[in-house]
Design an enzyme around this catalytic site. Structure first.
Site, PDB file in Angstrom:
ATOM      1  CD  GLU A  89      -2.583   1.129   2.695  1.00  0.00           C
ATOM      2  OE1 GLU A  89      -2.042   0.620   3.699  1.00  0.00           O
ATOM      3  OE2 GLU A  89      -3.693   1.683   2.736  1.00  0.00           O
ATOM      4  CE  LYS A 189      -6.879   1.146   4.132  1.00  0.00           C
ATOM      5  NZ  LYS A 189      -5.692   1.908   4.586  1.00  0.00           N
ATOM      6  CB  CYS A 222      -3.710  -1.434   5.265  1.00  0.00           C
ATOM      7  SG  CYS A 222      -2.595  -1.058   6.634  1.00  0.00           S
TER       8      CYS A 222
END
Ligand SMILES: *[C@@H]1O[C@H](CO)[C@@H](O)[C@H](O)[C@H]1NC(C)=O
Ligand SMILES: *[C@@H]1O[C@H](CO)[C@@H](O)[C@H](O)[C@H]1NC(C)=O
Ligand SMILES: *[C@@H]1O[C@H](CO)[C@@H](O)[C@H](O)[C@H]1NC(C)=O
Ligand SMILES: *[C@@H]1O[C@H](CO)[C@@H](O)[C@H](O)[C@H]1NC(C)=O
Length: 500
Positions: A89, A189, A222
């Site tokens: 990321e 995300k 993440c």
């Protein structure tokens, strides 16, 4: 394979037959053939003034410095036979942007569900898509699938309730290109972590893509890994291979990078391809390739040079499992307060901002239990290598974690205390000498329980035995430790208790 070997023997003199057998055996194995995966832990070349807006050409020049490293690593990975390569990321642009200073870095990324596009072959189809072209050409040149994370922009209209006031969504985006350079997936995300420059997508995206070598993979980024959407949604769809670009700050004793990566793969019984950033000031390192039975990982130590690391591993594909109904969580087992006796010597101490109830391990061997509300944790242990200055405690926490995110937890953890006083239990420790054989057990109201054994200097140990009962009791046994114990944990996410 054994049949093929027998055939070689019976046609010893005939070289053609040997060739045939080799072809045959690779055909026989094709349904279950292993594949090679790679992840790259990247030290990002940062923009020294991330809050200052810059031109598109300056942004491209900056990203190009990171991309050159990606290209070298893709070539290395390809040489080692990798069929898929995952980058972390924020690896192309870095950190600390504002909504306006990120703008020059962003590209419109078309939806691969709606159009078939190979940016390398057809660069002119969409303007200002240099990064997508680079990544697509890299995948094509090296003949491997590339998963990378980049920033994207999508204009929106004020009629959409979630459209930001400047009329554009900024997404933290994973993109995937096939070994031909074809764009095959795009994921925005969902669970942002203090990312002022980005927006969460208006609808949760549960994104998967197919590969010819290992079947289906799901995408998360993440912080997503801790949340129901989209992570649990992917698991409920039966997806058993998850790709995880991350920029994760280590947090001992429970959420060190490799510790939680290993725990997630084991707890969900899936493959996880995890690529992290390498940065000393940001305390980021720890990447790996995990299957339920194997872990190939890297975790830099203090004083190691701050540099990237390519990790390559051979894996068996994990075919999709059955789709499952959302699990609402079990009812309380109700053992606490009734059968389980309360530990007389318990005390509380903070671990990662949560108030754990602890009991100390005071003898060379024994049985202990400790409860927090309706969660009870049990430990049976025997020290096998003893350092009398090292203190260990068994801790329990059930409740809502509210620092840097709100999420519900149930945790049973055996930790090395940082010092000899009780209040040091729960603080960060990196080294230990004490080894023990133990069984750690808890009864959880969630089926998402992530087990881990982290040893001295960031080494992972595979629990000797794991067992989950239908009632939610998880038992982790471990013996013959290879290094001193830092943390053994059963970390459960009780998504059904999260605030909405
Ligand atoms: C980015 O932000 C972090 C934390 O907010 C800070 O520690 C770091 O120094 C910043 N880095 C840059 C390059 O501004
Ligand atoms: C994990 O998945 C494998 C199939 O890949 C299955 O045989 C095994 O029972 C599963 N383990 C658990 C604990 O669910
Ligand atoms: C025991 O452990 C402590 C802390 O981990 C260490 O400083 C010390 O050197 C160790 N003692 C022995 C005798 O190994
Ligand atoms: C957690 O919840 C509290 C109370 O609802 C809220 O004020 C806070 O912003 C939330 N924190 C995060 C990081 O979402």
């Amino acid at each position: 394979m054994e049949g093929a070997v027998v055939k070689v023997d019976s046609f010893e003199e005939n070289t053609n037959a040997v060739v045939l057998v080799v072809v045959l055996s690779s055909w026989i194995c094709s349904a279950q053939a292993s594949y090679v995966a790679a992840v790259y832990e990247h030290r990002v070349e940062m923009n020294p003034q991330p809050s200052v807006p810059l031109s598109r050409s300056a942004a491209l020049l900056h990203m190009r410095t990171n991309l050159r490293v990606y290209e070298q690593q893709a070539e290395q990975a390809s040489r080692q036979g990798a069929q898929i390569l995952v980058f972390p990321e924020d690896g192309l642009h870095g950190f600390n942007f504002t909504r306006s200073s990120i703008a020059a870095y962003l590209e419109i990324i078309p939806d691969p569900q709606h159009e078939t596009w190979n940016p390398c072959e057809e660069p002119q189809r969409h303007p200002n898509t240099e990064v997508q072209q680079w990544l697509s050409c890299m995948a094509r040149r090296q003949r491997l699938y590339v998963v990378a994370n980049m920033g994207s922009v999508q204009p929106c209209s004020g009629t959409s309730a979630s459209c930001p006031s400047d009329g554009r969504w900024h997404f933290n985006t994973n993109v995937v290109y096939s070994s031909d350079g074809l764009m095959v997936a795009r994921y925005h995300k969902q669970n942002l972590y203090f990312e002022d420059a980005f927006d969460a997508p208006p609808h949760v995206e549960v994104v998967t893509f197919e590969t010819p070598f290992a079947g289906r993979f799901g995408l998360i980024t993440c912080f997503d890994i801790l949340f129901r959407q989209p992570t649990v949604a992917l698991l409920e769809k039966g997806v058993r291979q998850i790709i995880f670009p991350t920029a994760w700050m280590n947090q001992l004793p429970l959420l060190d990078t490799i510790q939680f990566q290993r725990a997630f793969s084991l707890g969900a019984n899936i493959t996880l391809l995890a690529a992290n950033i390498r940065s000393d000031p940001l305390i980021m390192t720890g990447s790996g390739i995990y299957s339920p039975s194997s872990a190939v990982y890297h975790h830099a130590l203090m004083g190691d040079p701050e540099e990237g690391r390519l990790i390559v591993a051979t894996l068996e594909p994990l075919p999709d499992g059955p789709e499952s109904e959302p699990v609402q969580g079990f009812t309380d087992a109700g053992l606490c307060g009734s059968e389980a006796h309360r530990a007389p010597q318990s005390f509380t101490s903070y671990m990662m901002h949560d108030i754990f109830t602890f009991v100390l391990l005071l003898r060379p061997e024994g049985r202990l239990s400790v409860c927090d509300g309706s969660l009870c944790c049990w430990l049976q242990y025997r020290l096998t290598e003893n350092n009398l200055t090292e203190v260990y405690a068994l801790g329990a926490f059930a409740g809502l974690h509210t620092v840097n995110g709100n999420y519900s937890l149930q945790v049973c953890a055996l930790v090395k205390c940082a010092g000899s006083e009780p209040q040091s239990c729960g603080r960060e420790v990196e080294q230990a000498q004490t080894k023990m054989d133990f069984t750690l057990e808890g009864t959880f109201s969630s089926s998402y329980v992530f087990p881990s054994v982290l040893s001295s200097d960031y080494t992972l140990e595979q629990p000797t035995h794991l067992h989950t009962s239908p009632q939610g009791t998880v038992t982790m046994e471990h013996s013959h430790m290879k290094a001193g114990l830092i943390t053994a944990a059963l970390y459960a996410r009780t998504h059904h208790l999260d605030p909405h």
